[in-house]
Write a protein that holds these residues in place. Structure first.
Motif, PDB file in Angstrom:
ATOM      1  N   GLU A  45      10.288  10.165  -8.649  1.00 47.64           N
ATOM      2  CA  GLU A  45       9.897   8.792  -8.938  1.00 47.64           C
ATOM      3  C   GLU A  45       9.240   8.157  -7.724  1.00 47.64           C
ATOM      4  O   GLU A  45       9.524   8.507  -6.576  1.00 47.64           O
ATOM      5  N   ALA A  46       8.374   7.196  -8.009  1.00 45.10           N
ATOM      6  CA  ALA A  46       7.686   6.496  -6.937  1.00 45.10           C
ATOM      7  C   ALA A  46       8.612   5.485  -6.289  1.00 45.10           C
ATOM      8  O   ALA A  46       9.413   4.828  -6.963  1.00 45.10           O
ATOM      9  N   VAL A  47       8.499   5.373  -4.993  1.00 40.78           N
ATOM     10  CA  VAL A  47       9.265   4.385  -4.232  1.00 40.78           C
ATOM     11  C   VAL A  47       8.327   3.289  -3.737  1.00 40.78           C
ATOM     12  O   VAL A  47       8.576   2.103  -3.937  1.00 40.78           O
ATOM     13  N   SER A  48       7.233   3.711  -3.109  1.00 38.33           N
ATOM     14  CA  SER A  48       6.313   2.753  -2.522  1.00 38.33           C
ATOM     15  C   SER A  48       4.994   3.440  -2.216  1.00 38.33           C
ATOM     16  O   SER A  48       4.951   4.664  -2.078  1.00 38.33           O
ATOM     17  N   CYS A  49       3.923   2.658  -2.103  1.00 38.15           N
ATOM     18  CA  CYS A  49       2.670   3.222  -1.624  1.00 38.15           C
ATOM     19  C   CYS A  49       1.888   2.147  -0.878  1.00 38.15           C
ATOM     20  O   CYS A  49       2.169   0.953  -1.007  1.00 38.15           O
ATOM     21  N   ILE A  50       0.956   2.620  -0.087  1.00 41.04           N
ATOM     22  CA  ILE A  50       0.131   1.725   0.722  1.00 41.04           C
ATOM     23  C   ILE A  50      -1.302   2.204   0.657  1.00 41.04           C
ATOM     24  O   ILE A  50      -1.569   3.403   0.710  1.00 41.04           O
ATOM     25  N   SER A  51      -2.224   1.272   0.513  1.00 41.65           N
ATOM     26  CA  SER A  51      -3.631   1.653   0.438  1.00 41.65           C
ATOM     27  C   SER A  51      -4.154   1.992   1.823  1.00 41.65           C
ATOM     28  O   SER A  51      -3.563   1.640   2.839  1.00 41.65           O
ATOM     29  N   SER A  52      -5.276   2.667   1.871  1.00 39.81           N
ATOM     30  CA  SER A  52      -5.901   2.983   3.151  1.00 39.81           C
ATOM     31  C   SER A  52      -6.434   1.696   3.796  1.00 39.81           C
ATOM     32  O   SER A  52      -6.670   0.701   3.110  1.00 39.81           O
ATOM     33  N   TYR A  53      -6.554   1.717   5.087  1.00 37.35           N
ATOM     34  CA  TYR A  53      -7.139   0.639   5.872  1.00 37.35           C
ATOM     35  C   TYR A  53      -6.539  -0.731   5.622  1.00 37.35           C
ATOM     36  O   TYR A  53      -5.806  -1.251   6.443  1.00 37.35           O
ATOM     37  N   ALA A  54      -6.872  -1.350   4.483  1.00 35.92           N
ATOM     38  CA  ALA A  54      -6.443  -2.741   4.266  1.00 35.92           C
ATOM     39  C   ALA A  54      -4.941  -2.863   4.153  1.00 35.92           C
ATOM     40  O   ALA A  54      -4.367  -3.897   4.458  1.00 35.92           O
ATOM     41  N   GLY A  55      -4.308  -1.787   3.696  1.00 35.11           N
ATOM     42  CA  GLY A  55      -2.856  -1.777   3.730  1.00 35.11           C
ATOM     43  C   GLY A  55      -2.147  -2.567   2.668  1.00 35.11           C
ATOM     44  O   GLY A  55      -1.046  -3.052   2.892  1.00 35.11           O
ATOM     45  N   SER A  56      -2.725  -2.705   1.486  1.00 38.52           N
ATOM     46  CA  SER A  56      -1.985  -3.312   0.383  1.00 38.52           C
ATOM     47  C   SER A  56      -0.797  -2.437   0.059  1.00 38.52           C
ATOM     48  O   SER A  56      -0.890  -1.214   0.076  1.00 38.52           O
ATOM     49  N   THR A  57       0.325  -3.060  -0.230  1.00 36.06           N
ATOM     50  CA  THR A  57       1.552  -2.310  -0.462  1.00 36.06           C
ATOM     51  C   THR A  57       2.097  -2.558  -1.856  1.00 36.06           C
ATOM     52  O   THR A  57       1.894  -3.626  -2.439  1.00 36.06           O
ATOM     53  N   TYR A  58       2.812  -1.574  -2.348  1.00 35.36           N
ATOM     54  CA  TYR A  58       3.386  -1.623  -3.692  1.00 35.36           C
ATOM     55  C   TYR A  58       4.775  -1.016  -3.624  1.00 35.36           C
ATOM     56  O   TYR A  58       5.018  -0.076  -2.859  1.00 35.36           O
ATOM     57  N   TYR A  59       5.683  -1.547  -4.442  1.00 38.16           N
ATOM     58  CA  TYR A  59       7.067  -1.074  -4.428  1.00 38.16           C
ATOM     59  C   TYR A  59       7.605  -0.938  -5.846  1.00 38.16           C
ATOM     60  O   TYR A  59       7.268  -1.728  -6.727  1.00 38.16           O
ATOM     61  N   ALA A  60       8.472   0.052  -6.010  1.00 37.03           N
ATOM     62  CA  ALA A  60       9.229   0.140  -7.248  1.00 37.03           C
ATOM     63  C   ALA A  60      10.204  -1.043  -7.303  1.00 37.03           C
ATOM     64  O   ALA A  60      10.698  -1.503  -6.266  1.00 37.03           O
ATOM     65  N   ASP A  61      10.492  -1.508  -8.501  1.00 39.69           N
ATOM     66  CA  ASP A  61      11.393  -2.654  -8.644  1.00 39.69           C
ATOM     67  C   ASP A  61      12.757  -2.370  -8.025  1.00 39.69           C
ATOM     68  O   ASP A  61      13.406  -3.267  -7.485  1.00 39.69           O
ATOM     69  N   SER A  62      13.180  -1.118  -8.083  1.00 37.51           N
ATOM     70  CA  SER A  62      14.520  -0.758  -7.601  1.00 37.51           C
ATOM     71  C   SER A  62      14.663  -0.895  -6.084  1.00 37.51           C
ATOM     72  O   SER A  62      15.783  -0.933  -5.577  1.00 37.51           O
ATOM     73  N   VAL A  63      13.539  -0.961  -5.364  1.00 38.42           N
ATOM     74  CA  VAL A  63      13.634  -1.026  -3.898  1.00 38.42           C
ATOM     75  C   VAL A  63      13.007  -2.301  -3.324  1.00 38.42           C
ATOM     76  O   VAL A  63      13.082  -2.518  -2.114  1.00 38.42           O
ATOM     77  N   LYS A  64      12.416  -3.117  -4.162  1.00 43.68           N
ATOM     78  CA  LYS A  64      11.777  -4.348  -3.673  1.00 43.68           C
ATOM     79  C   LYS A  64      12.778  -5.207  -2.921  1.00 43.68           C
ATOM     80  O   LYS A  64      13.905  -5.423  -3.367  1.00 43.68           O
ATOM     81  N   GLY A  65      12.327  -5.688  -1.777  1.00 39.13           N
ATOM     82  CA  GLY A  65      13.196  -6.526  -0.956  1.00 39.13           C
ATOM     83  C   GLY A  65      14.118  -5.750  -0.041  1.00 39.13           C
ATOM     84  O   GLY A  65      14.757  -6.338   0.837  1.00 39.13           O
ATOM     85  N   ARG A  66      14.202  -4.441  -0.236  1.00 37.52           N
ATOM     86  CA  ARG A  66      15.066  -3.609   0.620  1.00 37.52           C
ATOM     87  C   ARG A  66      14.261  -2.621   1.447  1.00 37.52           C
ATOM     88  O   ARG A  66      14.643  -2.302   2.569  1.00 37.52           O
ATOM     89  N   PHE A  67      13.173  -2.097   0.897  1.00 43.13           N
ATOM     90  CA  PHE A  67      12.365  -1.085   1.580  1.00 43.13           C
ATOM     91  C   PHE A  67      11.033  -1.706   2.005  1.00 43.13           C
ATOM     92  O   PHE A  67      10.492  -2.575   1.322  1.00 43.13           O
ATOM     93  N   THR A  68      10.506  -1.207   3.128  1.00 40.12           N
ATOM     94  CA  THR A  68       9.207  -1.661   3.611  1.00 40.12           C
ATOM     95  C   THR A  68       8.388  -0.462   4.055  1.00 40.12           C
ATOM     96  O   THR A  68       8.852   0.345   4.870  1.00 40.12           O
ATOM     97  N   ILE A  69       7.175  -0.362   3.535  1.00 40.78           N
ATOM     98  CA  ILE A  69       6.257   0.703   3.935  1.00 40.78           C
ATOM     99  C   ILE A  69       5.301   0.134   4.976  1.00 40.78           C
ATOM    100  O   ILE A  69       4.876  -1.028   4.879  1.00 40.78           O
ATOM    101  N   SER A  70       4.976   0.935   5.978  1.00 37.10           N
ATOM    102  CA  SER A  70       4.074   0.449   7.029  1.00 37.10           C
ATOM    103  C   SER A  70       3.410   1.627   7.726  1.00 37.10           C
ATOM    104  O   SER A  70       3.778   2.780   7.527  1.00 37.10           O
ATOM    105  N   ARG A  71       2.424   1.287   8.554  1.00 35.96           N
ATOM    106  CA  ARG A  71       1.757   2.282   9.397  1.00 35.96           C
ATOM    107  C   ARG A  71       1.960   1.872  10.854  1.00 35.96           C
ATOM    108  O   ARG A  71       2.111   0.695  11.155  1.00 35.96           O
ATOM    109  N   ASP A  72       1.870   2.836  11.764  1.00 33.80           N
ATOM    110  CA  ASP A  72       1.867   2.446  13.168  1.00 33.80           C
ATOM    111  C   ASP A  72       0.456   1.992  13.554  1.00 33.80           C
ATOM    112  O   ASP A  72      -0.479   2.138  12.780  1.00 33.80           O
ATOM    113  N   ILE A  73       0.347   1.423  14.734  1.00 35.07           N
ATOM    114  CA  ILE A  73      -0.926   0.838  15.153  1.00 35.07           C
ATOM    115  C   ILE A  73      -2.031   1.881  15.181  1.00 35.07           C
ATOM    116  O   ILE A  73      -3.170   1.639  14.798  1.00 35.07           O
ATOM    117  N   ALA A  74      -1.710   3.083  15.635  1.00 32.26           N
ATOM    118  CA  ALA A  74      -2.716   4.144  15.708  1.00 32.26           C
ATOM    119  C   ALA A  74      -3.103   4.655  14.332  1.00 32.26           C
ATOM    120  O   ALA A  74      -4.123   5.324  14.181  1.00 32.26           O
TER     121      ALA A  74
END
Length: 122
Positions: A45-74
């Motif tokens: 099952e999907a947990v989360s995803c993030i788009s390239s560059y602009a970094g739009s994020t998406y979360y499954a309802d089961s993890v919203k508010g608890r999980f955070t997807i991110s990239r490092d600066i590099a």
């Protein structure tokens, strides 16, 4: 592409873990990245995803508010910060990459890591 996840482990309910996903072959910033999980006897099952560059994020309802997807600066390491973990979060967690747009559909991803086990138990 050789995606590698790390950071899994055993944690008590209510605890936190941060998963990492790296790749030595290409720059992850250039690709949409998804985090998925699979528990024994269940479908992936999907947990989360993030788009390239602009970094739009998406979360499954089961993890919203608890999980955070991110990239490092590099841009070459992806993270999944998991807080307030619950026993039902126990699963093998995978990161995946694809070309095109970000999606929460696992079979639309082309490149996968080997997974890292997350166990939430007291």
């Amino acid at each position: 592409a050789q995606l590698v996840e790390s950071g899994g482990g055993l944690v008590q309910p209510g605890g936190s873990l941060r998963l990492s996903c790296t790749d030595s072959g290409f720059t992850l910033e250039n690709y949409p990245i998804g985090w998925f999980r699979q528990a024994p006897g269940k479908e992936r099952e999907a947990v989360s995803c993030i788009s390239s560059y602009a970094g739009s994020t998406y979360y499954a309802d089961s993890v919203k508010g608890r999980f955070t997807i991110s990239r490092d600066i590099a841009g070459n390491t992806m993270y999944l910060q998991m807080n307030s973990l619950k026993p039902e979060d126990t699963a093998v967690y995978y990161c995946a990459a694809r070309e095109g747009i970000a999606t929460m559909v696992h079979h639309e991803y082309d490149y996968w890591g080997q997974g890292t086990q997350v166990t939430v138990s007291s």
